[in-house]
Motif scaffolding. Structure first.
Motif, short mmCIF file in Angstrom:
data_model
loop_
_atom_site.label_atom_id
_atom_site.label_comp_id
_atom_site.label_asym_id
_atom_site.label_seq_id
_atom_site.Cartn_x
_atom_site.Cartn_y
_atom_site.Cartn_z
N ARG A 420 10.16 2.32 -5.83
CA ARG A 420 9.52 1.02 -5.64
C ARG A 420 8.07 1.00 -6.13
O ARG A 420 7.46 -0.05 -6.25
N LEU A 424 5.37 -1.85 -7.45
CA LEU A 424 4.05 -1.94 -6.81
C LEU A 424 2.96 -1.92 -7.87
O LEU A 424 2.00 -2.70 -7.83
N ALA A 427 2.95 -5.15 -9.58
CA ALA A 427 2.30 -6.17 -8.73
C ALA A 427 0.79 -6.05 -8.83
O ALA A 427 0.08 -7.05 -8.90
N SER A 428 0.31 -4.80 -8.90
CA SER A 428 -1.15 -4.62 -9.00
C SER A 428 -1.69 -5.13 -10.33
O SER A 428 -2.86 -5.38 -10.48
N GLY A 430 -0.67 -7.97 -11.47
CA GLY A 430 -0.59 -9.43 -11.37
C GLY A 430 0.81 -10.00 -11.51
O GLY A 430 0.95 -11.22 -11.63
N CYS A 431 1.84 -9.16 -11.54
CA CYS A 431 3.21 -9.69 -11.70
C CYS A 431 3.72 -10.21 -10.35
O CYS A 431 3.60 -9.53 -9.33
N HIS B 44 -2.55 1.69 0.68
CA HIS B 44 -1.48 0.69 0.49
C HIS B 44 -1.83 -0.61 1.19
O HIS B 44 -1.53 -1.70 0.71
N LEU B 47 -4.22 -2.44 -0.90
CA LEU B 47 -3.55 -3.02 -2.07
C LEU B 47 -2.80 -4.30 -1.69
O LEU B 47 -2.64 -5.20 -2.50
N ASP B 49 0.17 -3.97 0.25
CA ASP B 49 1.54 -3.54 0.57
C ASP B 49 1.61 -3.35 2.08
O ASP B 49 0.62 -2.95 2.70
N ILE B 72 -0.43 -9.17 -3.29
CA ILE B 72 -0.82 -8.00 -4.11
C ILE B 72 -1.19 -8.46 -5.53
O ILE B 72 -2.24 -8.10 -6.07
N GLU B 73 -0.28 -9.28 -6.11
CA GLU B 73 -0.47 -9.62 -7.52
C GLU B 73 -1.68 -10.51 -7.77
O GLU B 73 -2.10 -10.70 -8.92
N ILE B 77 -6.64 -5.73 -7.62
CA ILE B 77 -6.97 -4.33 -7.28
C ILE B 77 -5.96 -3.43 -8.00
O ILE B 77 -4.76 -3.65 -7.90
N GLY B 78 -6.48 -2.46 -8.72
CA GLY B 78 -5.60 -1.54 -9.45
C GLY B 78 -5.19 -0.35 -8.59
O GLY B 78 -5.82 -0.07 -7.57
N LEU B 79 -4.14 0.32 -9.03
CA LEU B 79 -3.64 1.46 -8.26
C LEU B 79 -3.29 2.60 -9.21
O LEU B 79 -2.63 2.40 -10.23
N MET B 81 -1.71 6.50 -8.88
CA MET B 81 -1.17 7.51 -7.95
C MET B 81 -1.02 8.86 -8.65
O MET B 81 -1.22 8.95 -9.86
#
Lengths: 528, 220
Positions: A420, A424, A427-428, A430-431, B44, B47, B49, B72-73, B77-79, B81
């Protein structure tokens, strides 16, 4: 389930006399017992072979080759395997008559595989179900820490192959209950193969029941209703058989684990280290055998005899006229029912994901867990009650539960185990939820979707009972034609139809693989 | 400016009351703490989530805009990992194109065409001398290349803040040092406030703020 309920609802009054007539019907006990025997044994033999193949291939560089070829091998129709074995290995088959032909002799009857017998059916079903169980094991293997279990087993002084049996088999067996039931339910009510390669006197239960179901008299209708009920009882016996076998196998393996005694079955396991090559060879041999028969060879001749074989495409040319219609029907029905089957599967999976609640698998796989013969009989009664006409649309609808079930079987794992974090990350960027679904989830699932599509297509091509009962013989497909012709004595024409039937799934997999390769990386980057 | 006020992380048998956090553009906050203390959960939550194993509360504002009820969208804010999750069905170039904002315009004020978006993505790769991997897929990249492409992709989206969850933990010590120094300088020069979760308390950049969650843990 709806079909089963309707099928069990008697349209004629059932009396004690009908029950007595059923149980005293000539050869019914042998029919029931041999059907139960073959339905229980063939899937179990296939399961054991599959496990031995899986244990030989899983952590081996050859595993990728096996995974790649699994779906096309799985797609070879049951009927093609059964008749292919007869065309190859019966005393008049290609192999023995060619070998004996070198010496100008005829192969002895006892040597060859009987054309119609329980052994032939058992062999065909056992061989055919192996790729199905391998597909199930492959999916299960991704969810279970098999490698760690084997490592722990080895650290405790067990050989790897022993660890496979003692540590992995009991868990895989427990997780394979539904797959076993699907294979058993299929064998229980399979009609085309039982008709063509099953024993004659008495016939297998599916054949007896189908004759009652399609009978005209009130007596036959009454027998059909009792017969449907008995079929459900037989399914219950098979379910009990699955649990009893599991209890017995786990108990035995535990006994070996506690006493640390050696397992005899390990010696057999090694025999299956070349399964992929052998099965591919068998598949190829079956296709070549059909081709050779369709081009003019027959069991009165052999490759090395002095009488030259008159190779020609004449039969293909002659048959093309008759084959065009059924072929187009097969293609149309399979294409529509597989596309709709995959789309409905995606819808079912997505709705469950949104609800954060997954229903048990047996609900979605109902169509392949219940005996087809009773289920489709119920559909046929409803179809008649609705005054449904006999056109391809209804046949497509009757294929849908099966294409859906197989698509669900193939897609569920990849859909649920998709990381997932990809969504995520999207989504970050902008989707929105649906953009994530279309641009990430579906894109990542494309290979699995194409595989599901090809398998659903093959499943639809091979459907016999629903096509025959809902189409009432007016919608003919390659499979219904193949069975009709194979019931006669024209083996060369049968070979033509069998080759076409067996080739369709291969074409589907070939197209799926080409499309899959071309699609990669062609994502529309413009955010439009 | 990235602000987190009155933040409380409730975990099993305890809770953490964080001091108010305020990061100006280009500033970095490093969060450390023992496993299971809710570091990743906190990221999270920032973000947008919904965390599964803990309850987090507090107020988040980014450039004066409250974010708590923003999806979130829409947070910008970028992520990043440890596994940067480059999309495996796309080439490196298309991964970056995916992240480029939808409304990017050229000098004439027109929306960028597909080719122009690809050129923009390639320019970003060229800046860090990684244009040679443009047509590669994720499995063809080394660990260091993945981390750098991941950061470029995250920055291509022009985030207003960036969250990093042990982004360099999978790299060998030498590569980790090189890539992290490069990443921090990129973030600083672009003025992106960032929060990074790390286990490695010895490699915290001198200019970074540091919070050890264990210091604020209170058992219940």
């Amino acid at each position: 389930m709806f079909g089963i309920i309707v099928g069990l609802w008697p349209s004629v009054a059932i009396s004690w006399r009908d029950l007595i007539e059923f149980f005293t019907y000539n050869g019914i006990a042998t029919s029931v017992l041999s059907t139960l025997f073959v339905s229980l044994t063939a899937p179990l033999v296939a399961l054991y072979i599959s496990f031995m193949v899986y244990s030989q291939y899983r952590f081996n560089p050859r595993w990728q080759a096996l995974e790649k070829r699994l779906a096309p091998l799985l797609s070879l129709p049951h009927l093609a395997v059964a008749l292919g074995l007869v065309y190859l290995f019966s005393s008049g088959g290609l192999l023995w008559s060619s070998l004996w032909g070198i010496f100008g002799a005829t192969a002895p009857q006892w040597l060859g595989l009987p054309h119609k017998s329980l052994v032939t059916l058992l062999l065909a079903m056992s061989i055919k179900e192996v790729p199905f169980f391998l597909l199930i094991f492959s999916a299960l293997g991704r969810q279970l820490p098999i490698k760690s279990w084997l490592l722990q087993g080895r650290a405790l002084g067990y050989r790897e192959i022993t660890s496979w049996w003692l540590l992995v088999f009991p868990v895989l067996l427990k997780h394979s209950r539904l797959a076993l039931l699907a294979a058993m339910a299929y064998t229980l009510s399979v009609l085309d193969i039982a008709l063509l390669v099953g024993p004659n006197i008495p016939e297998l239960y599916a054949v007896v029941l189908y004759n009652w179901q399609t009978g005209f008299t009130v007596d036959e209708q009454a027998l059909a209703f009792v017969g449907n009920l008995v079929l459900i009882v037989m399914l219950s016996i098979l379910i009990a058989g699955i649990y009893t076998h599991e209890w017995w196998a786990v108990r035995n393996l535990r006994h070996h684990a506690i006493r640390r005694t050696s397992l005899k079955i390990i010696r057999v396991s090694r025999l299956f280290s070349h399964w992929l090559g052998l099965f591919s060879l068998l598949t190829l041999s079956i296709l070549i055998t059909f081709l050779i028969w369709s081009l003019g060879w027959n069991n009165q001749q052999n490759m090395l005899s002095t009488t030259p074989i008159d190779w020609s495409f004449g039969l293909w040319r002659d048959e093309w006229f008759f084959m065009r219609g059924p072929l187009l029907n097969s293609l149309y029905i399979a294409l529509v029912s597989s596309i709709v089957g995959v789309l409905t599967t995606l819808l079912a999976l997505e709705l469950q994901r949104q609800a954060k609640r997954y229903l048990p698998d047996y609900i979605w796989l109902m169509a392949i867990l219940l005996p087809q013969l009773s289920m489709v009989y119920g559909w046929q009664i409803s179809h008649t009650a609705l005054n449904g006409s006999y056109h391809t649309g209804w046949v497509v609808i009757s294929h849908l539960p099966f294409t859906f079930a197989y698509s669900y079987l193939v897609l569920r794992g990849p859909f649920q185990s998709l990381d997932r974090h990809y969504e995520l990350v999207a989504a970050s960027f902008g989707c929105s939820y649906w953009q994530q679904f279309w641009k990430v989830r579906l894109m990542l699932l494309r290979p699995a979707m194409l595989s599901a599509l090809a398998i659903a297509f093959s499943v639809s091509v091979a459907q016999y009972i629903p096509t025959l009962m809902i189409g009432a013989g007016r919608v003919s497909t390659i499979t219904t034609e193949a069975v009709a012709i194979a019931s006669g004595n024209e083996q060369s024409i049968t070979a033509v139809y069998m080759l076409v039937q067996a080739s369709l799934p291969f074409v589907a997999f070939f197209v799926a693989s080409v499309v899959s390769q071309r699609l990669r990386g062609s994502f529309d980057v413009s955010h439009q | 400016m990235f602000r987190i006020n009155n933040c409380q992380i409730s975990i099993e048998n305890g809770c953490i009351e964080l001091p108010d956090i305020c990061l100006d553009s280009g500033e970095l906050l490093v969060l450390t703490g023992p496993s299971g203390m809710g570091k990743s959960t906190f990221l999270h939550w920032l973000l947008g989530d919904s965390p599964k194993h803990a309850k987090v509360s507090g107020e988040i504002t980014l450039n004066m805009k409250p974010l708590n009820s923003v999806k979130i969208e829409q947070r910008r804010i970028g992520l990043l990992m440890q596994d940067v999750h480059l999309f495996p069905h796309l080439t490196v170039l298309d991964n970056i194109c995916f992240a480029l904002p939808a409304n990017l315009k050229n000098e004439n004020g027109k929306k960028l065409s597909k080719n122009q978006r690809r050129d923009t993505a390639l320019a970003l790769l060229k800046e860090i001398n990684l244009d040679y991997v443009a047509q590669h897929y994720v499995e063809q990249l080394s660990g260091g290349e993945r981390s750098r492409v991941g950061l470029v992709r995250a920055l291509a989206n022009k985030p207003e803040a960036l969250l990093m969850d042990e982004p360099f933990a999978a790299l060998d010590p030498n590569t980790c040092m090189q890539v992290s120094l490069w990443a921090f300088s990129q973030l600083q020069s672009r003025g992106v406030p960032s929060i990074m979760v790390s286990h490695d308390i010895n490699n915290i950049p001198p200019q970074a703020q540091h919070i050890d969650l264990a210091d604020f843990y209170r058992s219940l």
